[in-house]
Scaffold this motif. Structure first.
Motif, short mmCIF file in Angstrom:
data_model
loop_
_atom_site.label_atom_id
_atom_site.label_comp_id
_atom_site.label_asym_id
_atom_site.label_seq_id
_atom_site.Cartn_x
_atom_site.Cartn_y
_atom_site.Cartn_z
N ILE A 515 0.85 -1.19 0.00
CA ILE A 515 0.00 0.00 0.00
C ILE A 515 0.88 1.24 0.00
O ILE A 515 1.71 1.43 0.90
N GLY A 516 0.75 2.07 -1.03
CA GLY A 516 1.44 3.35 -1.05
C GLY A 516 0.56 4.41 -0.40
O GLY A 516 -0.66 4.41 -0.58
N ILE A 517 1.17 5.29 0.37
CA ILE A 517 0.44 6.34 1.07
C ILE A 517 1.01 7.68 0.62
O ILE A 517 2.21 7.94 0.79
N VAL A 518 0.16 8.53 0.05
CA VAL A 518 0.60 9.83 -0.45
C VAL A 518 -0.34 10.90 0.06
O VAL A 518 -1.44 10.64 0.53
N GLY A 519 0.12 12.12 -0.06
CA GLY A 519 -0.67 13.27 0.38
C GLY A 519 0.25 14.43 0.64
O GLY A 519 1.48 14.29 0.69
N ILE A 677 5.38 5.19 2.45
CA ILE A 677 5.15 6.61 2.21
C ILE A 677 6.29 7.11 1.32
O ILE A 677 7.46 6.81 1.58
N ALA A 678 5.95 7.84 0.29
CA ALA A 678 6.99 8.36 -0.60
C ALA A 678 6.52 9.65 -1.24
O ALA A 678 5.37 9.76 -1.68
N HIS A 679 7.42 10.64 -1.26
CA HIS A 679 7.11 11.88 -1.98
C HIS A 679 7.48 11.73 -3.46
O HIS A 679 6.91 12.41 -4.31
N ARG A 680 8.43 10.87 -3.75
CA ARG A 680 8.73 10.55 -5.14
C ARG A 680 7.69 9.53 -5.60
O ARG A 680 7.82 8.33 -5.35
N THR A 683 8.22 5.99 -7.18
CA THR A 683 8.61 4.81 -6.40
C THR A 683 7.42 3.96 -6.01
O THR A 683 7.59 2.82 -5.57
N LEU A 684 6.20 4.51 -6.14
CA LEU A 684 4.99 3.77 -5.77
C LEU A 684 4.26 3.23 -6.99
O LEU A 684 3.13 2.74 -6.88
N ARG A 685 4.91 3.30 -8.15
CA ARG A 685 4.24 2.89 -9.39
C ARG A 685 3.79 1.42 -9.31
O ARG A 685 2.74 1.05 -9.84
N ASN A 686 4.60 0.60 -8.62
CA ASN A 686 4.30 -0.83 -8.57
C ASN A 686 3.50 -1.24 -7.33
O ASN A 686 3.35 -2.44 -7.07
N ALA A 687 3.04 -0.27 -6.56
CA ALA A 687 2.22 -0.59 -5.39
C ALA A 687 0.90 -1.23 -5.82
O ALA A 687 0.34 -0.88 -6.87
N ASP A 688 0.43 -2.18 -5.03
CA ASP A 688 -0.85 -2.80 -5.35
C ASP A 688 -1.97 -1.78 -5.32
O ASP A 688 -2.87 -1.80 -6.16
N ARG A 689 -1.95 -0.91 -4.33
CA ARG A 689 -2.91 0.18 -4.25
C ARG A 689 -2.23 1.40 -3.64
O ARG A 689 -1.28 1.27 -2.87
N ILE A 690 -2.75 2.55 -3.99
CA ILE A 690 -2.24 3.81 -3.44
C ILE A 690 -3.38 4.51 -2.73
O ILE A 690 -4.49 4.64 -3.26
N HIS A 704 -2.00 2.87 -9.46
CA HIS A 704 -1.41 4.05 -10.09
C HIS A 704 -2.20 4.45 -11.34
O HIS A 704 -2.56 5.63 -11.50
N GLU A 705 -2.50 3.50 -12.18
CA GLU A 705 -3.21 3.80 -13.42
C GLU A 705 -4.65 4.25 -13.14
O GLU A 705 -5.16 5.18 -13.79
N GLU A 706 -5.32 3.60 -12.20
CA GLU A 706 -6.70 3.95 -11.88
C GLU A 706 -6.80 5.39 -11.37
O GLU A 706 -7.70 6.14 -11.75
N LEU A 707 -5.86 5.77 -10.52
CA LEU A 707 -5.91 7.12 -9.96
C LEU A 707 -5.57 8.17 -11.01
O LEU A 707 -6.10 9.29 -10.96
N LEU A 708 -4.68 7.83 -11.93
CA LEU A 708 -4.37 8.79 -13.00
C LEU A 708 -5.60 9.02 -13.88
O LEU A 708 -5.86 10.15 -14.33
N LYS A 709 -6.36 7.96 -14.13
CA LYS A 709 -7.56 8.10 -14.96
C LYS A 709 -8.62 8.97 -14.29
O LYS A 709 -9.40 9.65 -14.97
N LYS A 710 -8.66 8.95 -12.95
CA LYS A 710 -9.65 9.76 -12.23
C LYS A 710 -9.38 11.25 -12.36
O LYS A 710 -10.28 12.08 -12.22
N LYS A 711 -8.10 11.58 -12.61
CA LYS A 711 -7.68 12.98 -12.71
C LYS A 711 -8.13 13.78 -11.48
O LYS A 711 -8.67 14.88 -11.58
#
Length: 749
Positions: A515-519, A677-680, A683-690, A704-711
């Motif tokens: 799980i990647g955690i961003v914010g 947790i990563a600001h880059r 590095t989380l591109r391969n996370a199962d979920r973000i 990663h792809e799903e969240l990019l599509k949501k814009k």
């Protein structure tokens, strides 16, 4: 922090007339009227049905909680307000000074919960800043020294001494022996004067016999005192050792929130200086206290039997001495408590400066730090000098007053000798006994200083020992072989529980999932992993691992199966090997090397002069930032964790090393539940979920792809970071002609 004060009698009567006998759930005071002017004490009392405002002994406003749509404690310029939303409109229900802000923040939360039908009472983790009884500011302790009473001090002293009661009993017997010998010595001296010296009935044999017996008595007393002093010093040192160990163990057991609220200098002072003060009290004062009391009682009884008038004359000034000592006792105690606080401040400044010496030198602020320390040091020296000058004046006066009775005894006793009522030997014995009476009195006149300092130290020590951990281990805690399923169920948390960092966070993680955690900064990413590691407990909701509440898993079982690489890499003073084995002390050298290889640390360690036995210095300062981080990653790997926490684990690495570490982490996370947790964001591109944290909640979740599509938020974070990277990669210098430079068109139209 108290959220349910007792209403004064008149306010309670007014409340009962207006509201009836409905039980009060919350009751807090306020001190400003709605215009911001100081007013007499006011109160806000809340039942399960309504909120009641009392001022001037009368109920002036009520609000039904059923009509309540919102309740907020808001900061304003120099004050705070309790704002209620009713039928879409806002109104100021109460105004108060900033002292009451935390209390009303809890109250607002409690009112919202009651309005929503939650029958759960808000609890405050914050300690009171002032004593609720006398109103005095608490001197860095949870209990008011003035209101706690001296019985509290006596009980605590007994708790410290109880394990050594037989040793103290032996010391007491030696004290009694030495006291008895001293009393008999004066009696024997009187017999020699009246029976041998004055009648001149003896010769050299009698004088030699008297001298020999006196030497035997004095030698026996000396031996008893030497043995007593040796035992006392030993017991005092053992008690001091026990207190230091208890304090250190307690600090380790207490939750992180306790350490966050205390400075390092303050805690160090309690472990070192305060325990030393208690030891000094044991050795210098308490060891002789029984002997002094027994000596005074026995001697005074004998003096009464010999001549009750002279005996009473010896006590002429004692009441005055007792009164003066009692009057100044509280002042002495305040002086040394104040000195203790400034010693903490000085220790803390010293600790901060030494820990951050690289930052100080990097900014060239040595002079500023020297000036700050000098100011604190001079202030501390002034306080110490004032205390010592006060005592240097007070103690000689007491000593003179205590010994002044000897002059009265000599004068009136001499008259009795001339009148035939006393013999010279009896007067000599009486004067000796007076000295034995005044000696302990003089030493006990020194007692208020030692007692005040010791009482202050006992308060500060027990303030830690009696602290309850906010992350306790359940009595029925179980050891769990973790598989890695983690679930957060409507979790809310704030370091100040009335000011949440996370609200209503729910998340379900499968075993082995990454799980990647961003914010944005301050969104609560690190707070989330702190809760998963159970460094804190949620204010609301719960966290489970494999279906078991974190609170029901034993600490040893939980922490032994969690690997952590924190954003602030910390290495202990010692060798690299010792730092690596911190997570698994019994690890073999082969396991250590394998972990170091996975963490990318083995190659640079082998190039060091002493290899794995290289000493890294305080906080690992002999290593570079990237090297420290690789050691930290290897340390986490060595424990073979089932849950892996990575908080900016590659932030201090160069691009090439980061790529190597990412490959190693890719192998490492297989079969392990990982929170990263990563600001880059790359590095989380391969996370199962973000998971995207925003405005205290989980705002987005997906690949990663799903969240990019949501814009949405994640898309904006990625595009912003890409734009920044492209800007950094753009060649520096003025743009060429035709691209916005002088004489060319601007790049954007």
């Amino acid at each position: 922090m108290n959220l349910r004060f007792t209403l004064p009698e008149q306010e309670q009567q007014s409340f009962d007339r207006q509201v009836g006998d409905a039980p009060i759930v919350y009751c807090v005071p306020f001190d400003l009227d709605t215009d911001g002017m100081w007013c007499c004490d006011g109160w806000v009392a809340v039942t399960k049905q309504q909120a009641v405002l009392l001022k001037g002994h009368e109920v002036v406003k009520t609000v039904a909680l059923g009509d309540l749509e919102g309740a907020e404690c808001l900061k304003q310029e120099g004050c705070g307000i309790l704002s209620l939303t009713i039928e879409g409109g806002e109104q100021i229900f109460a105004r108060f000074s900033m002292t009451f802000l935390p209390r009303f923040s809890y109250l607002a939360k409690g009112m919202r919960m009651l309005a929503a039908g939650e029958d759960r009472e808000v609890k405050s983790r914050e300690a009171e800043r002032v004593c609720p009884v006398c109103g005095r500011v608490l001197p860095g302790t949870a209990v008011c020294p003035r209101c706690s009473g001296n019985g509290r001090f006596t009980r605590r002293m007994w708790e410290l001494m109880r394990p050594y009661k037989w040793g103290f009993l032996a010391i007491a017997l030696l004290m009694l022996l030495a006291t008895g010998l001293s009393i008999y010595q004066a009696q024997f001296q009187r017999q020699f004067i009246d029976g041998v010296v004055l009648p001149k009935s003896g010769g050299l044999p009698q004088i030699l016999g008297f001298t020999g017996i006196m030497l035997l008595i004095a030698g026996s007393g000396l031996a008893a005192n030497i043995i007593k002093n040796r035992w006392t010093v030993t017991l005092g040192s053992k008690i001091s050792m026990d207190i230091r160990e208890k304090l250190y163990q307690k600090i380790q057991e207490l939750s992180l929130s306790f350490v966050d609220k205390r400075s390092a200098g303050e805690l160090i002072g309690r472990i070192t200086w305060d325990t030393a003060h208690i030891k000094d009290f044991m050795q210098q004062v308490f060891s002789g206290l029984i002997s002094q009391i027994v000596t005074m009682v026995c001697v005074f009884v004998i003096m009464l039997i010999m001549n009750w008038k002279l005996a009473l004359l010896t006590l002429t000034l004692v009441p005055l001495i007792i009164v003066i000592s009692f009057v100044f006792r509280k002042k002495i105690r305040r002086l040394y408590r104040r000195q203790g606080r400034f010693e903490d401040s000085t220790n803390n400044q010293l600790q901060d400066t030494l820990a951050g010496i690289r930052v100080v030198k990097s900014f060239g602020k040595e002079g500023d730090e020297i000036e700050k320390f000098q100011q604190l040091n001079h202030k501390l020296a002034d306080i110490q000098a004032y205390n010592e000058v006060f005592w240097a004046t007070f103690f000689p006066f007491l000593t003179f007053a205590v010994g002044a009775g000897t002059y009265l005894i000599t004068f009136f006793g001499g008259l009795d000798v001339f009148g035939g009522y006393l013999t010279i030997g009896q007067l000599t014995q009486f004067i000796s006994y007076a000295g034995m009476l005044y000696g302990p009195l003089q030493r006990m006149a020194f007692l208020p200083r030692m007692l005040s300092r010791t009482m202050t130290s006992i308060e500060r020590v027990y303030d830690v020992l009696e602290e309850e951990t906010e992350v306790p281990q359940s009595e029925h805690a179980v050891d769990l072989a973790i598989k890695g399923a983690v679930e957060l169920e409507r979790v809310s948390f704030g370091y100040l529980s009335y000011d949440p960092v996370l609200e209503d966070v729910s998340l379900s993680v499968k075993p082995g999932e990454m799980i990647g955690i961003v914010g944005s900064s301050g969104a609560g990413k690190s707070t989330l992993i702190n809760l998963i590691m159970r460094l804190y407990d949620p204010d609301d909701g719960r966290i489970t691992v494999d279906g078991v509440d974190l609170k029901e898993i034993s600490h040893d079982s939980l922490y032994s199966q969690i690997g952590v690489v924190l954003q602030e890499t910390f290495l202990f003073s010692g060798t690299i090997l010792a730092n690596l084995r911190f997570s698994k002390p019994d690890a073999t050298m082969e396991e250590v090397i394998q972990a170091a290889k996975i963490g990318g640390a083995h190659d640079f360690i082998c190039k060091l002069p002493d290899g794995y036995n290289t000493y890294v210095g305080e906080r690992g300062n002999t290593l570079s930032g990237g090297e420290r981080q690789r050691v930290a990653i290897a340390r986490a790997v060595l424990g073979n964790p089932k849950i892996l926490i990575l908080d900016e684990a590659t932030s201090s690495l160069d691009t090439e090393t980061e790529y190597q570490i990412q490959e190693a982490l890719g192998r490492l996370i297989q079969g392990r539940t990982t929170f990263a947790i990563a600001h880059r964001l790359s590095t989380l591109r391969n996370a199962d979920r973000i998971v995207v944290i925003d405005k205290k909640r989980v705002a987005e979740i997906g690949t990663h792809e799903e969240l990019l599509k949501k814009k949405g938020i994640y898309y904006n974070l990625v595009t912003t970071q890409l734009a920044m990277n492209s800007q950094m990669d753009r060649p520096k210098g003025p743009p060429p002609r035709g691209q916005g430079g002088p004489g060319g068109p601007p790049p954007f139209h």
